[in-house]
Structures are given as C-alpha cells and as structure tokens.
Scaffold this motif. Structure first.
Motif, PDB file in Angstrom:
ATOM      1  N   ALA A   1     -12.205  -2.852 -22.059  1.00 40.76           N
ATOM      2  CA  ALA A   1     -11.446  -3.220 -20.866  1.00 40.76           C
ATOM      3  C   ALA A   1     -12.379  -3.485 -19.694  1.00 40.76           C
ATOM      4  N   GLN A   2     -13.412  -2.652 -19.564  1.00 38.52           N
ATOM      5  CA  GLN A   2     -14.370  -2.858 -18.476  1.00 38.52           C
ATOM      6  C   GLN A   2     -15.130  -4.167 -18.665  1.00 38.52           C
ATOM      7  N   ARG A   3     -15.529  -4.481 -19.910  1.00 42.76           N
ATOM      8  CA  ARG A   3     -16.278  -5.712 -20.153  1.00 42.76           C
ATOM      9  C   ARG A   3     -15.418  -6.944 -19.911  1.00 42.76           C
ATOM     10  N   ILE A   4     -14.176  -6.913 -20.381  1.00 46.20           N
ATOM     11  CA  ILE A   4     -13.324  -8.093 -20.288  1.00 46.20           C
ATOM     12  C   ILE A   4     -12.787  -8.295 -18.875  1.00 46.20           C
ATOM     13  N   LYS A   5     -12.370  -7.211 -18.222  1.00 46.51           N
ATOM     14  CA  LYS A   5     -11.691  -7.352 -16.928  1.00 46.51           C
ATOM     15  C   LYS A   5     -12.570  -7.033 -15.729  1.00 46.51           C
ATOM     16  N   GLY A   6     -13.712  -6.392 -15.978  1.00 51.74           N
ATOM     17  CA  GLY A   6     -14.673  -6.214 -14.896  1.00 51.74           C
ATOM     18  C   GLY A   6     -14.522  -4.958 -14.072  1.00 51.74           C
ATOM     19  N   TYR A   7     -13.494  -4.162 -14.290  1.00 51.38           N
ATOM     20  CA  TYR A   7     -13.280  -2.943 -13.512  1.00 51.38           C
ATOM     21  C   TYR A   7     -13.926  -1.740 -14.196  1.00 51.38           C
ATOM     22  N   ALA A   8     -14.595  -0.873 -13.413  1.00 55.97           N
ATOM     23  CA  ALA A   8     -15.056   0.416 -13.915  1.00 55.97           C
ATOM     24  C   ALA A   8     -13.858   1.365 -13.953  1.00 55.97           C
ATOM     25  N   PRO A   9     -13.896   2.419 -14.797  1.00 56.21           N
ATOM     26  CA  PRO A   9     -12.742   3.326 -14.895  1.00 56.21           C
ATOM     27  C   PRO A   9     -12.301   3.887 -13.549  1.00 56.21           C
ATOM     28  N   GLU A  10     -13.277   4.304 -12.729  1.00 60.53           N
ATOM     29  CA  GLU A  10     -12.905   4.911 -11.445  1.00 60.53           C
ATOM     30  C   GLU A  10     -12.260   3.909 -10.492  1.00 60.53           C
ATOM     31  N   GLU A  11     -12.427   2.603 -10.761  1.00 62.75           N
ATOM     32  CA  GLU A  11     -11.837   1.592  -9.888  1.00 62.75           C
ATOM     33  C   GLU A  11     -10.396   1.271 -10.267  1.00 62.75           C
ATOM     34  N   ILE A  12     -10.019   1.507 -11.515  1.00 58.31           N
ATOM     35  CA  ILE A  12      -8.743   0.994 -11.997  1.00 58.31           C
ATOM     36  C   ILE A  12      -7.755   2.072 -12.428  1.00 58.31           C
ATOM     37  N   ILE A  13      -8.245   3.235 -12.847  1.00 55.05           N
ATOM     38  CA  ILE A  13      -7.315   4.281 -13.296  1.00 55.05           C
ATOM     39  C   ILE A  13      -6.439   4.696 -12.121  1.00 55.05           C
ATOM     40  N   GLY A  14      -5.143   4.700 -12.362  1.00 53.01           N
ATOM     41  CA  GLY A  14      -4.175   5.003 -11.310  1.00 53.01           C
ATOM     42  C   GLY A  14      -3.594   3.761 -10.659  1.00 53.01           C
ATOM     43  N   GLU A  15      -4.200   2.588 -10.899  1.00 54.76           N
ATOM     44  CA  GLU A  15      -3.690   1.343 -10.334  1.00 54.76           C
ATOM     45  C   GLU A  15      -2.672   0.712 -11.282  1.00 54.76           C
ATOM     46  N   HIS A  16      -1.766  -0.110 -10.708  1.00 52.19           N
ATOM     47  CA  HIS A  16      -0.740  -0.753 -11.525  1.00 52.19           C
ATOM     48  C   HIS A  16      -1.337  -1.932 -12.293  1.00 52.19           C
ATOM     49  N   PHE A  17      -0.960  -2.061 -13.552  1.00 49.98           N
ATOM     50  CA  PHE A  17      -1.565  -3.075 -14.417  1.00 49.98           C
ATOM     51  C   PHE A  17      -1.179  -4.500 -14.026  1.00 49.98           C
ATOM     52  N   SER A  18      -0.205  -4.676 -13.148  1.00 53.87           N
ATOM     53  CA  SER A  18       0.220  -6.023 -12.752  1.00 53.87           C
ATOM     54  C   SER A  18      -0.877  -6.781 -12.023  1.00 53.87           C
ATOM     55  N   ARG A  19      -1.910  -6.076 -11.536  1.00 52.33           N
ATOM     56  CA  ARG A  19      -2.982  -6.773 -10.832  1.00 52.33           C
ATOM     57  C   ARG A  19      -3.775  -7.703 -11.766  1.00 52.33           C
ATOM     58  N   PHE A  20      -3.609  -7.532 -13.099  1.00 48.57           N
ATOM     59  CA  PHE A  20      -4.311  -8.400 -14.044  1.00 48.57           C
ATOM     60  C   PHE A  20      -3.598  -9.747 -14.223  1.00 48.57           C
ATOM     61  N   TYR A  21      -2.393  -9.896 -13.660  1.00 52.89           N
ATOM     62  CA  TYR A  21      -1.590 -11.095 -13.858  1.00 52.89           C
ATOM     63  C   TYR A  21      -1.791 -12.088 -12.716  1.00 52.89           C
ATOM     64  N   LEU A  22      -1.536 -13.379 -13.020  1.00 50.58           N
ATOM     65  CA  LEU A  22      -1.564 -14.396 -11.979  1.00 50.58           C
ATOM     66  C   LEU A  22      -0.482 -14.118 -10.948  1.00 50.58           C
ATOM     67  N   LYS A  23      -0.705 -14.621  -9.747  1.00 49.95           N
ATOM     68  CA  LYS A  23       0.253 -14.387  -8.672  1.00 49.95           C
ATOM     69  C   LYS A  23       1.632 -14.912  -9.044  1.00 49.95           C
ATOM     70  N   GLU A  24       1.672 -16.112  -9.649  1.00 54.65           N
ATOM     71  CA  GLU A  24       2.971 -16.677 -10.019  1.00 54.65           C
ATOM     72  C   GLU A  24       3.660 -15.858 -11.111  1.00 54.65           C
ATOM     73  N   ASP A  25       2.879 -15.247 -12.015  1.00 55.44           N
ATOM     74  CA  ASP A  25       3.471 -14.384 -13.041  1.00 55.44           C
ATOM     75  C   ASP A  25       3.995 -13.089 -12.434  1.00 55.44           C
ATOM     76  N   GLN A  26       3.273 -12.567 -11.436  1.00 57.94           N
ATOM     77  CA  GLN A  26       3.759 -11.378 -10.742  1.00 57.94           C
ATOM     78  C   GLN A  26       5.083 -11.670 -10.044  1.00 57.94           C
ATOM     79  N   GLU A  27       5.133 -12.840  -9.389  1.00 56.93           N
ATOM     80  CA  GLU A  27       6.357 -13.186  -8.660  1.00 56.93           C
ATOM     81  C   GLU A  27       7.528 -13.436  -9.599  1.00 56.93           C
ATOM     82  N   SER A  28       7.242 -13.929 -10.811  1.00 53.86           N
ATOM     83  CA  SER A  28       8.329 -14.172 -11.772  1.00 53.86           C
ATOM     84  C   SER A  28       8.760 -12.905 -12.503  1.00 53.86           C
ATOM     85  N   GLY A  29       8.043 -11.787 -12.275  1.00 52.56           N
ATOM     86  CA  GLY A  29       8.428 -10.515 -12.884  1.00 52.56           C
ATOM     87  C   GLY A  29       7.954 -10.326 -14.306  1.00 52.56           C
ATOM     88  N   LEU A  30       6.919 -11.049 -14.728  1.00 50.61           N
ATOM     89  CA  LEU A  30       6.435 -10.937 -16.105  1.00 50.61           C
ATOM     90  C   LEU A  30       5.938  -9.536 -16.442  1.00 50.61           C
TER      91      LEU A  30
END
Length: 644
Positions: free
Chosen positions: A171-200
């Motif tokens: 996950a760190q290699r593919i998405k670029g986040y270290a564990p301390e940067e992403i644990i506890g954050e919502h996974f929707s941040r990995f989606y495009l803005k238009e996908d977030q707005e469409s509720g994917l």
C-alpha cells in the motif's frame, strides 16, 4: 442415610475430601520456608510425585534450573508474604524431568493473630492452551509478515466507517503514504474527486457489507496526485456473532496491464485495417489494370478515328471530348495503381498551379454541393519535385477529410505561396520552397487529436468510415519528396494542412534533337514486321491497327506460347508485348524470344509505371498504357535504333 453421614463429618474432613476430589488443579500447602506440607491428587497428577515422595521437600524442585539460579522460588514466597498474593505463568518441571506450562497462585496463610504460618499454592497445567495460543500467535505473525512482505498489492483493513486500520508495504509503495500518514484517515481520499462526489466509496462499502464483496476497476489517486488504474476488491469482515467489524481491501496497480491490453487492441485493429487495405489495394490494382486495357482500346480507336474523320467540326468536337474523357480515365487508373502500391514515386518537376486547377472539377465532384472551393495562386510559381499522381491523391484525401469536418457545408480554400527561405523546422534543407495549403472552415481538432492526426490508422471517424491512413499517406509522400507536412487546427475554428516542397533544381532546356529519318528508309524501304502480343483481344486489335496505320506489317499473338510459335514461322524485326499475361509474362516471353532470335528488339507494354527490379533488361523500352500513335512511333524508333 447420606445426610446423617454428612452431618457426622467434621468441617476439616469436608475440606480434605474437597481437595482430594480436585484433579485439574494442584492444590497444596507450603510451610514458611517453602517445604511441602500437603499434597492433593491434582498435584500428584500434574507433577508425578506421590505424597510420600514430596512431603517435606522444598517446592523449588518444581522450577527449572534457570529459574532456581535466578532465585525465582524465593521471590515468589517473598512477594506473596509482603503483597498478599503472587500470580504468574512459567515453565515447571515434573518428576520425570519433562516440562509443562503452569499458571500459579500463591497466597499467604496467617494465624488468627496475623502471624505467617505458611502458603497455599494452586497450580494449573496450561501447556495445551499455551501451545494453541503460540500456534495462533505464530500464524498471526506469519500472516502479518506475509501481508507486509507483499509489495505488488496494497492490502489493508478498514473499520466499519471506512477509516484505514492497517497498512502494508504494498500500500505504501503503490499509494505513497507511510502508515503514520494514513492510518485513521478515510479511504475515500484515494478516489478521484468526481468519484467522491458520485458516492462511489460509500457504495463500495455498502455493497461489500450487503453482499460480502465488492469488485471494481477504475482510476485512483496517489499521495503525489498522480493517477493509476486500479483493480479493487473489498471483502466484509464479521466476528463470530456475525457482526460487521470492518473490511479487508486489496488494491492492485494494473496501469501497465491496461495499457498493454489497449496496445494489443490497437495492434489488432491496425492488423485488421492493414489486411482490409491490402485486399482493397489488390482489388484496386486489378481493376486499374483491366481498366487500362479498356482505355487502351478506347483511346487508340478514338485517335485512329480522328485521323480518318475530317471535315465535320461537330464530330471532331465529340471525338475531342471522348479523348479528354479517356485521358481522365487514364489519370484515374494512375491514382488507383498508386493506392495499390503498384507504382513507386515518379517525381518530376511539377507546376502546382496547373495541377491544382486541373483538379478543380474533380474536387467539386468529391465534395458536397454546399461546400465551395476557392483556389488562389500566383501566376509565376516555381516547379517542385513530386509525383503528380500521388500529390493529386493526397489532395483528394485532404479534401475528403475536410468534407467530413464540414457536415453543414463551408469553404475549402487552396492556396500556393512561395518563400525564399524555409521556416525553422519546416524543411529538410534550406533553400527556396513552395507551400501548398488547404484550409477548411470545419469543426477543427483539439490538441490531443491534432498531435495524432498523421499517425497511421488513427481516425476519429466511426467504425467502417475510415482507415486512418489519409494524412499518414500524405506525410509519407512529403517525406519521400524531401518536404514536410504541417498541421494547424483549433477546436471549432477549422483546420489548415500545409504541404511544403523544395523548389525543383533548374534544368538547362535540352536542344531539339534532329529528326531521325523514317525507320522504313533506314531499312532500304523494306517494311518492318512487328509481332504484337497481348492476351486482351480488344487491346491487341487496337495495337495491330495502330501499327498498321504507321506502315508496319503486323503479326498478332494472344499469348506467350502463340508468340513463340510465330517467331519460329516468321521473320520478325521487332516484338511488342504486354507484360501482365497469364502463364508467361511479357518479360519472360522476351527472354525466351531472344533465345530463338538473339538481339531481337522488344518493347514491353504495361500499365505499371515501374516493373519489379530485374524484370526486364535495360535495353527493352517500356510503353505505358494507354498509349497513342506518336508514343508508339517514338518507342518503335527507340527500340530499333538501340537494337542490341
């Protein structure tokens, strides 16, 4: 009776019976120094000692050598005496030397006055439970190492609300986040803005929660904002009671795989288009060859009629019209042969102004009636080196594209301009140049389409409406002509196609050669005997009449085999033969004929501008179909004068 017996047992006896009945726990007493002072059956079962063997012995013998050396037995008693209790787990030793994992509790025993008189010790054998827990721990550790060791997949957990609960190295290699940067954050941040707005993201969790699994492919966003094409699987995780406790999410970066699949699709489509084009080229070449033969019969007959019908102006005009039609047909067959790749480039000095004006009528027929054609060119345009037939085909291709870009009509402007020096990057070499520009008022192209417009097989037209080869063919023509193709377009503002050509080098006009004496005079007034060979009866008849009209004696043959027979039966001065004949081509016939008649002059008549390399010796002149009387006369003179 039982009740009477129980009431007669003392309280101390009851405790003794209770302790002896317990076999799952070792329950015994120690004196103040730690010597065993009581022993129940459970202690005997766990530790292997009978009461008589262990009574009075120090309890430290149940400890490992390491624990005794560390003073653990003494610490146990000291802690129990001062803290009121000792509880712990560790390895203990049976009588036979084997070990077992024990859970122990040691409580101090005091008198009524509070004086310490000994210790109560309870031991439980937890070896099996510990083995199970250890196996579970090892399994979990192995699974953790496995998950963390995977770098090609992002494997992580989400809580029921979609917040990241774990994060592996993939996950760190593919998405670029270290564990301390992403644990506890919502996974929707990995989606495009238009996908977030469409509720994917929300739909993904709802589907996984309802159906147990969600699978999807789409664009995802890395920490640095770059996109990648992801294959995503989300599985719901439930506890033993069936309650949803979170989600397992597996993401794979398949950008390269997707691009490879798209490239394969493009290659497959290009192969289909190539095969289609090859088949079309073969058909066009065959049609052009047959049409050339028809034109040969028509144009030759018309020319002969023009000589014989004189004195009637109306008939003369009709014959002139018919000849012009035949000449246009000849130009059309040239284009078909160029399209079929049966004619390599035949560059020569070309007057662009005359060429474009000559195409005006044909362009008008190729375009719809609501598209006007405007031509602008100075009177003095230096000639350029190019294959005129190929350039005409290129202009028709460009006009066809312009027509499709102007479905509601518009204007097609063709202009010719001269420049003393080329614009930077526009020509292979510096020097004077001529620009032939075609401008339409159509829909235009965006930057991406413009950048690929000249790529082979690229087309914006629907399936079956274009091969995507038009501009690529134009680009190839200009490259071979030492020119350059320049495309300019803006969406909604039309398209400009500029074709830049180098000016043809100046050639000193050749002096008119003195006219040769008639062939008949050179042969002491003896008429030439010509063998005419062609598998097409119409063409053969026309050729025979034209030769006879020139004063030659003619023997005709409809095949290579018939020609060889005629050579054996007649004195032949010259042979004129078609090239594309079944069973034996014209060049094969020429070789066989020269074995019978060494030095025989041979003329190859063909509709192809260039024959395959080595198909005919250099001393065999070529006569292009359809040909006229003067072309035929000149070629016969050349063949006789250059007789081997």
């Amino acid at each position: 009776m039982t009740e009477i017996v129980l009431t007669q047992i003392s309280e101390d006896e009851r405790y003794r019976l209770l302790l002896e009945a317990i076999t799952d726990y070792a329950i015994y007493m120690l004196d103040r120094e730690g010597h065993v002072s009581s022993w129940n059956p459970g202690a005997e079962r766990f530790k292997g000692y009978k009461a008589a063997e262990i009574m009075g012995a120090h309890f430290s013998r149940f400890y490992t050598d390491e624990d005794r050396a560390a003073g653990l037995p003494e610490k146990v008693l000291e802690t129990a005496a001062h803290a009121g209790r000792f509880e712990g787990e560790g390895w203990r030793v049976r009588k036979d030397g084997s070990r077992f994992w024990a859970h122990i509790v040691v409580d101090p025993i005091r008198s009524a006055s509070g004086q310490l008189i000994g210790f109560a010790k309870i031991t439980r054998d937890l070896t099996e439970r510990r083995a199970t827990e250890e196996a579970l721990r090892r399994s979990q550790e192995q699974f953790r190492l496995l998950v963390q060791g995977v770098t090609d997949y992002a494997i992580y957990m989400l809580d029921p609300d979609g917040r990241v609960a774990s994060w592996n190295a993939g996950a760190q290699r593919i998405k670029g986040y270290a564990p301390e940067e992403i644990i506890g954050e919502h996974f929707s941040r990995f989606y495009l803005k238009e996908d977030q707005e469409s509720g994917l993201p929300v739909r993904a969790l709802r589907t996984a929660g309802r159906e147990g699994r969600f699978e999807h492919e789409g664009w995802r966003v890395r920490k640095d904002g770059s996109r990648f094409w992801a294959s995503v699987v989300v599985d719901a995780i439930h506890d033993d009671d069936g309650q949803l406790v979170g989600f397992a999410k597996v993401t794979r970066d398949i950008t390269e795989k997707r691009e490879a699949e798209k490239a394969l699709e493009v290659a497959h489509e290009e192969l289909l288009q190539s095969r289609k084009l090859e088949a079309l080229g073969q058909l066009a070449g065959g049609i052009a060859h047959d049409f050339n033969n028809l034109l040969m019969a028509i144009s030759g007959s018309l020319e002969l009629l023009q000589k014989r019908v004189q004195g009637d102006p109306q008939i003369a005009r009709l014959l002139d019209n018919a000849m012009q039609g035949a000449q246009r047909g000849s130009a059309l067959t040239g284009r078909l042969l160029s399209f079929a790749r049966r004619q390599p480039l035949a560059s020569r000095a070309v007057d662009l102004r005359s060429l474009v004006q000559g195409l005006h009528d044909l362009l008008g027929l190729s375009l719809s009636s609501d598209i006007s054609v405007e031509i602008s060119a100075p009177h003095a345009v230096p000639p350029v080196m190019v294959d005129p037939a190929q350039l005409e085909l290129a202009l028709l291709n460009i006009a066809s594209n312009a027509r499709d870009a102007m479905p509601d009509g518009g204007r097609l402007s063709i202009s010719i301009t001269c420049a003393d020096q080329p614009a930077q990057g526009q020509m292979h070499d510096s020097g004077p140049q001529v620009c032939l520009a075609v401008v339409d008022t159509g829909e235009g192209m965006d930057e991406e389409t413009l950048s690929r417009a000249a790529d082979p097989f690229f087309t914006t037209k629907g399936p079956g409406k274009g091969t995507g080869l038009g501009l690529s063919v134009v680009h190839g023509l200009l490259e071979e002509s030492q020119g350059r193709l320049v495309l300019k377009s803006t969406r909604g503002a039309g398209t400009t196609v500029e074709m830049w050509f180098p000016v043809a080098p100046y050639q000193q006009p050749s002096k008119t050669a003195p006219q040769s004496r008639p062939i008949e005079a050179e042969r002491n007034d003896k008429a030439l005997t010509v063998l005419a060979v062609d598998d097409d009866a119409l063409v053969l008849m026309n050729t025979v009449i034209m030769l006879e009209d020139l004063g030659y004696k003619v023997i005709e043959a409809g095949s290579g085999a018939d020609a060889l027979v005629a050579l054996g039966n007649h004195e032949i001065d010259l042979m004129i033969t078609d090239h594309a004949m079944p069973h034996m081509s014209g060049t094969e016939l020429a070789e066989a004929a020269r074995l019978l008649r060494p030095g025989l002059p041979v003329i190859i008549a063909t509709g192809f501008l260039n024959l395959p390399a080595g198909a005919a010796p250099l001393d065999m002149p070529k006569l292009l179909k359809p040909f006229g009387l003067e072309q035929l006369r000149a070629t016969v003179c050349e063949a006789i004068q250059n007789k081997p």
